[in-house]
Enzyme design. Structure first.
Site, PDB file in Angstrom:
ATOM      1  N   ALA A 129       0.820  -1.210   0.000  1.00  0.00           N
ATOM      2  CA  ALA A 129       0.000   0.000   0.000  1.00  0.00           C
ATOM      3  C   ALA A 129       0.854   1.260   0.000  1.00  0.00           C
ATOM      4  CB  ALA A 129      -0.947  -0.004   1.195  1.00  0.00           C
TER       5      ALA A 129
ATOM      6  N   CYS B  25       4.428 -12.283   0.357  1.00  0.00           N
ATOM      7  CA  CYS B  25       3.803 -13.485  -0.198  1.00  0.00           C
ATOM      8  C   CYS B  25       4.837 -14.478  -0.724  1.00  0.00           C
ATOM      9  CB  CYS B  25       2.846 -13.115  -1.327  1.00  0.00           C
ATOM     10  SG  CYS B  25       1.476 -12.055  -0.819  1.00  0.00           S
TER      11      CYS B  25
ATOM     12  N   TYR C 157     -11.083 -21.594 -26.424  1.00  0.00           N
ATOM     13  CA  TYR C 157     -11.172 -23.051 -26.525  1.00  0.00           C
ATOM     14  C   TYR C 157     -10.187 -23.584 -27.555  1.00  0.00           C
ATOM     15  CZ  TYR C 157     -12.703 -27.474 -28.596  1.00  0.00           C
ATOM     16  OH  TYR C 157     -12.725 -28.735 -29.129  1.00  0.00           O
TER      17      TYR C 157
ATOM     18  N   ASP D 275      -3.572  -3.375   4.555  1.00  0.00           N
ATOM     19  CA  ASP D 275      -4.027  -4.326   5.566  1.00  0.00           C
ATOM     20  C   ASP D 275      -4.436  -3.682   6.883  1.00  0.00           C
ATOM     21  OD1 ASP D 275      -3.454  -6.237   3.705  1.00  0.00           O
ATOM     22  OD2 ASP D 275      -1.762  -7.129   4.774  1.00  0.00           O
TER      23      ASP D 275
END
Length: 451
Positions: free
Chosen positions: A11, A42, A429, A284
């Site tokens: 942030a 992370c 696809y 957070d």
């Protein structure tokens, strides 16, 4: 104009960079409490597993790269007080206390680890082999401790995302792992039991001892080992990792008169403004607007922090941008499986006032006649009366494009699509990669049939 940013990471750095982009003439100073202004928290499990050998490469940007944008980066500056009347932030540094003035302030202090109520925990730390895991320094201490102790057995308390990722990381490192969770399943805030049990089986298949629905009562040292006493018995390990979630790090803001909610999250509006003039907050430490809920929620995610920081920075620089909100999209790898979820689960949807219906189905990740097709288990939650899509959970193999497919559901949630409208999406696809009706749409058809 002078903009002061408290906090680095997602942030804070996003806010500071956006101020410089939006208003290049604005002076931007960023205070970081340690020497790691922009590291990927992370990525810590993947460093500890050995997949990312050097912790230094976890940096999104080096200090020099941040400073090259014109940001005045102040590391080892821990903010201790905010005077909103005088517009001064006090901080401690290696050279003593300092005061810094601002015209506009962005708070990005993040979160701090929860410390569960476990006897002995407050008296034990990294030197004793008991670790929390939230910062680069935490990771480096854990890494060094495992080596120093020649550790073979690690006990992890908490089976959320970090607990699961660390179980995989430590197994890949060659250690024996026990995973203890107070709630009834692994990933208890992400998956329903029907899919969580699949992940438990995957963990067990790779040698992890998993015990859910058990509360840890005590941690104590016994010679060279740690003894963890839980409701279902006693276990011995060389190290203990406590990863029971996080809470907002909002004490600094609250002490300045910034409003917080009952959970300690800083209250902000859609422009990330606090209740005090010229002060914004992001990441957070704040609550966040949830697209599917009437009330804000606390969902601490790196993706959210980046976006909120950008909004806060732009508005602090004189802009007028709103945060679009979240649907709580998450994904995690668990050995050979991938777990993903977005939106609301059945119980959450019902509590929010929806007439929820959840249907589970299984669909192949690509055409079965092409070699290597694997099943994806999908649970869709929708509103029975309106047909609106409310959430999705997916479990599949590592190569089954689970992240791509949960993102499809996330976009649909943001746009307020019905489950039926998923059938209208023009998705890609080719036989090695998908089907004319993608697994996303086959799950939607199953939901519509059950409705």
């Amino acid at each position: 104009m002078r903009v002061l940013v408290i906090g680095g990471s997602d942030a804070g750095v996003s806010a500071a960079l956006r101020v410089r982009e939006h208003s290049p003439e604005t002076e931007v100073t960023m205070l970081v409490a340690d020497v790691y202004p922009n590291f990927s928290i992370c990525g810590i499990p993947y460093h500890l597993s050995g997949e990312v050998p050097a912790w230094q490469v976890l940096a999104h940007r080096t200090n020099a790269e941040i400073e090259a944008t014109g940001i005045d980066l102040r590391t080892n500056h821990r903010a201790t007080a905010i005077d909103p009347e005088a517009k001064i932030v006090s901080a401690t540094t290696d050279d003593g206390p300092v005061d810094l003035s601002y015209d506009r302030l962005v708070i990005g202090t993040g979160a701090e680890p929860l410390r569960p109520s476990i006897a002995g925990l407050d008296n034990l730390g990294p030197d004793d082999g008991v670790h929390l895991l939230h910062t680069i320094d935490d990771a480096r201490r854990l890494d060094a401790d495992l080596v120093r102790r020649s550790a073979r057995q690690v006990i992890i308390i908490g089976a959320g995302y970090i607990g699961i990722e660390m179980a995989e990381a430590l197994v890949n490192r060659g250690l024996n792992v026990t995973l203890l969770e107070r709630l009834d399943t692994v990933l208890p805030r992400t998956l329903d039991r029907e899919l969580a049990d699949e992940i438990t089986a995957e963990l067990v298949r790779h040698g992890v001892e998993v015990s859910c629905g058990t509360t840890v009562d005590e941690i104590q040292r016994d010679g060279d080992h740690l003894v963890v006493t839980a409701e279902d018995g006693t276990r011995r390990g060389d190290a203990v990792l406590v990863v029971s979630g996080v809470k907002p790090d909002s004490a600094l803001a609250a002490s300045a008169g910034i409003e917080t909610d009952s959970h300690g999250s800083i209250l902000v509006d859609r422009r990330m403004r606090t209740n005090l003039p010229d002060i914004w907050a992001a990441g957070d430490c704040v609550h966040t607007h949830h697209v599917l809920l009437a009330e804000p929620a606390y969902v601490p995610l790196g993706t959210t922090a980046h976006k909120q920081g950008r909004v806060a920075g732009e508005n602090a620089a004189g802009g007028d941008r709103e945060f679009a909100g979240i649907v709580g999209t998450q994904v995690v790898r668990v050995f050979d499986r991938v777990v993903a979820a977005t939106g609301l689960r059945d119980t959450e949807a019902g509590a929010a006032g929806y007439e929820s219906l959840t249907v589970q189905t299984t669909a192949d990740d690509h055409k079965r006649y092409y070699p290597g097709a694997t099943p994806i288990q999908i649970r869709i939650t929708g509103d029975r009366s309106t047909g609106r899509l409310l959430g999705a959970q997916l479990v599949g193999t590592h190569g089954a494009e689970i992240a791509k497919r949960v993102d499809t559901y996330a976009v649909a949630l943001h746009q307020g699509l019905t489950v039926d409208q998923l059938l209208d999406l023009d998705l890609s696809y080719t036989p090695p990669l998908g089907s004319p009706w993608d697994a996303v749409q086959l799950a939607a058809q199953a939901w519509l049939a059950a409705r």
